[in-house]
Design an enzyme around this catalytic site. Structure first.
Site, short mmCIF file in Angstrom:
data_model
loop_
_atom_site.label_atom_id
_atom_site.label_comp_id
_atom_site.label_asym_id
_atom_site.label_seq_id
_atom_site.Cartn_x
_atom_site.Cartn_y
_atom_site.Cartn_z
N THR A 128 0.86 -1.24 0.05
CA THR A 128 0.01 -0.09 0.15
C THR A 128 0.77 1.14 0.04
O THR A 128 1.80 1.21 0.57
CB THR A 128 -0.73 -0.12 1.08
OG1 THR A 128 -1.31 1.27 1.35
CG2 THR A 128 -0.02 -0.46 2.51
N ASP A 129 0.42 2.36 -0.53
CA ASP A 129 0.98 3.69 -0.44
C ASP A 129 1.06 4.19 0.78
O ASP A 129 2.03 5.06 1.14
CB ASP A 129 0.43 4.70 -1.33
CG ASP A 129 -1.09 4.89 -1.14
OD1 ASP A 129 -1.82 4.41 0.01
OD2 ASP A 129 -1.52 5.77 -1.74
N GLU A 130 0.44 3.68 1.91
CA GLU A 130 0.47 4.06 3.37
C GLU A 130 1.84 3.82 3.88
O GLU A 130 1.90 4.54 4.91
CB GLU A 130 -0.69 3.26 4.02
CG GLU A 130 -1.86 3.82 3.62
CD GLU A 130 -3.25 3.45 4.60
OE1 GLU A 130 -3.00 3.60 5.80
OE2 GLU A 130 -4.31 3.47 4.23
N TYR A 156 -1.65 -0.39 11.10
CA TYR A 156 -1.88 -1.09 10.03
C TYR A 156 -0.71 -0.70 8.98
O TYR A 156 0.00 -1.59 8.30
CB TYR A 156 -3.11 -0.66 9.26
CG TYR A 156 -3.09 -0.79 7.69
CD1 TYR A 156 -3.10 -2.29 7.26
CD2 TYR A 156 -3.09 0.11 6.92
CE1 TYR A 156 -3.48 -2.61 5.96
CE2 TYR A 156 -3.06 -0.23 5.50
CZ TYR A 156 -3.39 -1.41 4.87
OH TYR A 156 -3.28 -1.77 3.82
N LYS A 160 2.39 -3.28 7.48
CA LYS A 160 2.35 -3.54 5.86
C LYS A 160 3.92 -3.07 5.43
O LYS A 160 4.47 -3.86 4.73
CB LYS A 160 1.45 -2.66 5.06
CG LYS A 160 0.10 -3.00 5.17
CD LYS A 160 -0.27 -4.17 4.47
CE LYS A 160 -0.10 -4.69 2.98
NZ LYS A 160 -0.56 -5.67 2.52
P1 NAD Z 1 -10.10 -6.96 2.67
O1 NAD Z 1 -10.11 -6.54 4.10
O2 NAD Z 1 -11.39 -6.66 1.92
O3 NAD Z 1 -9.69 -8.47 2.31
C1 NAD Z 1 -8.99 -8.98 2.83
C2 NAD Z 1 -9.06 -10.79 2.65
O4 NAD Z 1 -7.96 -11.29 3.48
C3 NAD Z 1 -10.60 -11.06 3.45
O5 NAD Z 1 -10.99 -11.89 2.44
C4 NAD Z 1 -10.04 -12.07 4.68
O6 NAD Z 1 -10.71 -13.01 5.10
C5 NAD Z 1 -8.52 -12.50 4.39
N1 NAD Z 1 -7.78 -12.62 5.13
C6 NAD Z 1 -7.39 -11.93 6.54
N2 NAD Z 1 -6.66 -12.65 7.32
C7 NAD Z 1 -6.25 -13.46 6.67
C8 NAD Z 1 -5.30 -14.63 7.03
N3 NAD Z 1 -4.77 -14.76 8.30
N4 NAD Z 1 -5.38 -15.97 6.42
C9 NAD Z 1 -6.05 -15.78 5.16
N5 NAD Z 1 -6.97 -14.92 4.62
C10 NAD Z 1 -6.92 -13.63 5.49
O7 NAD Z 1 -8.82 -6.23 1.98
P2 NAD Z 1 -8.76 -5.53 0.66
O8 NAD Z 1 -9.06 -4.07 0.66
O9 NAD Z 1 -9.06 -6.40 -0.52
O10 NAD Z 1 -6.96 -5.37 0.48
C11 NAD Z 1 -6.25 -6.36 -0.15
C12 NAD Z 1 -4.78 -6.28 0.02
O11 NAD Z 1 -4.69 -4.91 -0.80
C13 NAD Z 1 -4.18 -5.90 1.47
O12 NAD Z 1 -2.94 -6.49 1.52
C14 NAD Z 1 -4.30 -4.44 1.60
O13 NAD Z 1 -3.10 -4.32 2.39
C15 NAD Z 1 -3.93 -3.94 0.23
N6 NAD Z 1 -4.30 -2.50 -0.43
C16 NAD Z 1 -5.55 -2.32 -0.28
C17 NAD Z 1 -6.08 -1.23 -0.58
C18 NAD Z 1 -7.41 -0.81 -0.54
O14 NAD Z 1 -7.59 0.76 -0.70
N7 NAD Z 1 -8.47 -1.52 -0.10
C19 NAD Z 1 -4.97 -0.28 -1.08
C20 NAD Z 1 -3.81 -0.70 -1.33
C21 NAD Z 1 -3.38 -1.85 -1.00
O1 TDX Z 2 -16.18 6.69 8.46
C1 TDX Z 2 -15.46 7.12 7.83
N1 TDX Z 2 -15.19 8.55 7.78
C2 TDX Z 2 -14.19 9.14 7.07
O2 TDX Z 2 -13.83 10.35 6.98
C3 TDX Z 2 -14.03 6.63 7.31
C4 TDX Z 2 -14.36 4.98 7.17
C5 TDX Z 2 -12.97 6.97 6.63
N2 TDX Z 2 -12.97 8.28 6.71
C6 TDX Z 2 -11.77 9.14 5.88
C7 TDX Z 2 -10.61 8.33 6.61
C8 TDX Z 2 -9.63 8.63 5.37
O3 TDX Z 2 -8.87 9.82 5.39
O4 TDX Z 2 -11.83 8.58 4.84
C9 TDX Z 2 -10.70 8.41 4.33
C10 TDX Z 2 -10.51 6.80 3.81
O5 TDX Z 2 -10.73 5.94 4.75
P1 TDX Z 2 -10.55 4.37 4.74
O6 TDX Z 2 -11.74 4.00 3.54
O7 TDX Z 2 -10.71 3.84 5.81
O8 TDX Z 2 -8.99 4.19 3.81
P2 TDX Z 2 -7.61 4.43 4.33
O9 TDX Z 2 -7.60 4.71 5.65
O10 TDX Z 2 -7.25 5.66 3.45
O11 TDX Z 2 -6.86 3.45 3.77
C11 TDX Z 2 -7.54 2.48 2.41
O12 TDX Z 2 -6.45 2.68 1.62
C12 TDX Z 2 -5.23 2.15 1.73
C13 TDX Z 2 -7.51 0.96 2.83
O13 TDX Z 2 -8.56 0.76 3.69
C14 TDX Z 2 -6.29 0.39 3.18
O14 TDX Z 2 -6.36 -0.96 3.17
C15 TDX Z 2 -5.18 0.73 1.80
O15 TDX Z 2 -3.76 0.32 2.38
#
Ligand code: NAD
Ligand code: TDX
Length: 340
Positions: A128-130, A156, A160
């Site tokens: 992730t970019d975080e 988190y 990562k």
């Molecule tokens: P998500 O939370 O929707 O899904 C995570 C999945 O992993 C779920 O199906 C969960 O059951 C499974 N899981 C969790 N713990 C596990 C374990 N111990 N063993 C096996 N499976 C397990 O997450 P997402 O948003 O789809 O993110 C997927 C990946 O991409 C993550 O690694 C996250 O850090 C990365 N990522 C997400 C975003 C975003 O915006 N959502 C952005 C950049 C990177």
């Molecule tokens: O209820 C809310 N109100 C609000 O203002 C929630 C849930 C979020 N927010 C804000 C927090 C953040 O600035 O919105 C922005 C986005 O929040 P999230 O959807 O929780 O995402 P973020 O914290 O940016 O992280 C996401 O992007 C990077 C994913 O959850 C991560 O898994 C990924 O790595």
């Protein structure tokens, strides 16, 4: 092209499930195995249409379970591993960091140990970019590149980043053929309704308050999930071993603007917005410079936010049962109903 078998971990979650659909459609001769623990974030119902597909197999299991993971690798002979499995919600990591360290760091180690033992051709870590911390709001000239130092804000992002360092160490020390991608915020179908965009869509449809943290000025760089899937597809096939690729760019929006766009699209009043206590350690701005992946692999985001958000809202309107089952908790019964 030779027959390839890919392990996709975390494929019952948001991005992993979109990636499975992308790969099954695009590569009819590949075999896909999804390993997922079905935590609260995993929804097997998302993968239901694939259950009869001879190129697809679902395995319930935990990436931290060493014996289980090694047995799976021994049986299946994977060529490629793509690790999406993670605890992914920043707010939950502030409440309960332990499970983040366990899954995101130790789970990654187990997968890489198995990848070494069974001589996987490519181990790809979805990051992730975080891991780059954040950028100030008043420096719109600054972007994250692959050289930006790792500086994390939440448990988190620290988990990562730790995993990324471990992946790089396994490459240097053990010559594990790895790649890492660091992507910005995704949005699109199957996004769990605890994250900003699906939360706001589902709550607005129910005429509930929309909780905006702080003053809503924080900026995220939004990427339509299909664009992320295409980038990972390119990296695992054409990316250089040992390299990090940033994914995202050109779709920066403040949280408040995102919420207002959603309200406008749904024809709901801005009076639903409720400013609430800010997230602890809240990152101000994320912004990706995608020059490297553009130059090396020809990738750029294809979907503009204005189009992607319309498609996403339409998907949530057309698939109310998907998110209503999550809100009611019923989605967790699907696995048990299949395996009585
Ligand atoms: P998500 O939370 O929707 O899904 C995570 C999945 O992993 C779920 O199906 C969960 O059951 C499974 N899981 C969790 N713990 C596990 C374990 N111990 N063993 C096996 N499976 C397990 O997450 P997402 O948003 O789809 O993110 C997927 C990946 O991409 C993550 O690694 C996250 O850090 C990365 N990522 C997400 C975003 C975003 O915006 N959502 C952005 C950049 C990177
Ligand atoms: O209820 C809310 N109100 C609000 O203002 C929630 C849930 C979020 N927010 C804000 C927090 C953040 O600035 O919105 C922005 C986005 O929040 P999230 O959807 O929780 O995402 P973020 O914290 O940016 O992280 C996401 O992007 C990077 C994913 O959850 C991560 O898994 C990924 O790595």
């Amino acid at each position: 092209m030779k027959n390839i078998k890919i392990l996709i971990t975390g494929g019952a979650g948001f991005i992993g499930s979109n990636f499975i659909y992308h790969m099954i459609d695009k590569y009819p001769n590949y075999k896909i195995v999804c390993l997922d623990a079905l935590t609260y974030a995993g929804n097997l119902g998302t993968l239901k249409p694939l259950m009869g597909n001879s190129n697809f197999k679902f395995v319930k299991g935990d990436i931290t379970d060493r014996e289980f993971v090694f047995n799976l690798f021994k049986e299946e002979h994977f060529n490629i591993v793509v690790n999406f499995a993670a605890e992914s919600h920043v707010d939950r990591s502030i409440k309960n960091p332990g499970v983040f360290l366990n899954t995101n760091i130790l789970g990654t180690q187990v997968l890489m140990d198995a990848s070494r033992e069974y001589k996987i051709e490519r181990y790809h870590q979805v990051s992730t970019d975080e891991v780059y911390g954040d950028l100030p709001l008043n420096r719109t000239d600054l972007f994250f590149t692959e050289e930006t130092p790792i500086t994390t804000s939440s448990p988190y992002s620290a988990s990562k980043a730790s995993a990324d360092l471990l992946v790089q160490a396994y490459h240097k020390t053990f010559k594990l053929p790895i790649t890492i991608s660091r992507c910005s915020n995704n949005y699109g179908p199957y996004h769990f309704p605890e994250k900003l965009i699906p939360l706001m869509i589902s709550r607005a449809l129910n005429d509930e308050d929309l909780p905006v943290y702080g003053n809503g000025e924080n900026i995220r760089d939004w990427l339509y999930v299909e664009d992320h899937c295409k980038a990972i597809d390119l990296i695992i096939h054409k990316g250089r071993v040992g390299e990090v690729y940033n994914i995202g760019g050109h779709n920066e929006k403040s949280n408040l603007d995102v919420v207002k766009i959603i309200l406008r699209e749904l024809n709901k009043p801005e009076s639903l917005i409720k400013y609430v206590t800010d997230r602890a350690g809240h990152d101000m701005r994320y912004a990706i410079d995608p020059t490297k992946i553009n130059n090396e692999l020809g990738w750029l985001p294809e979907t503009k936010f204005e189009d992607g958000i319309k498609k996403t809202i339409k998907w949530y309107l057309d698939n109310k049962s998907w998110w209503k089952e999550i809100l009611s908790g019923d989605y967790q019964n699907y696995y048990n109903s299949m395996h009585k």
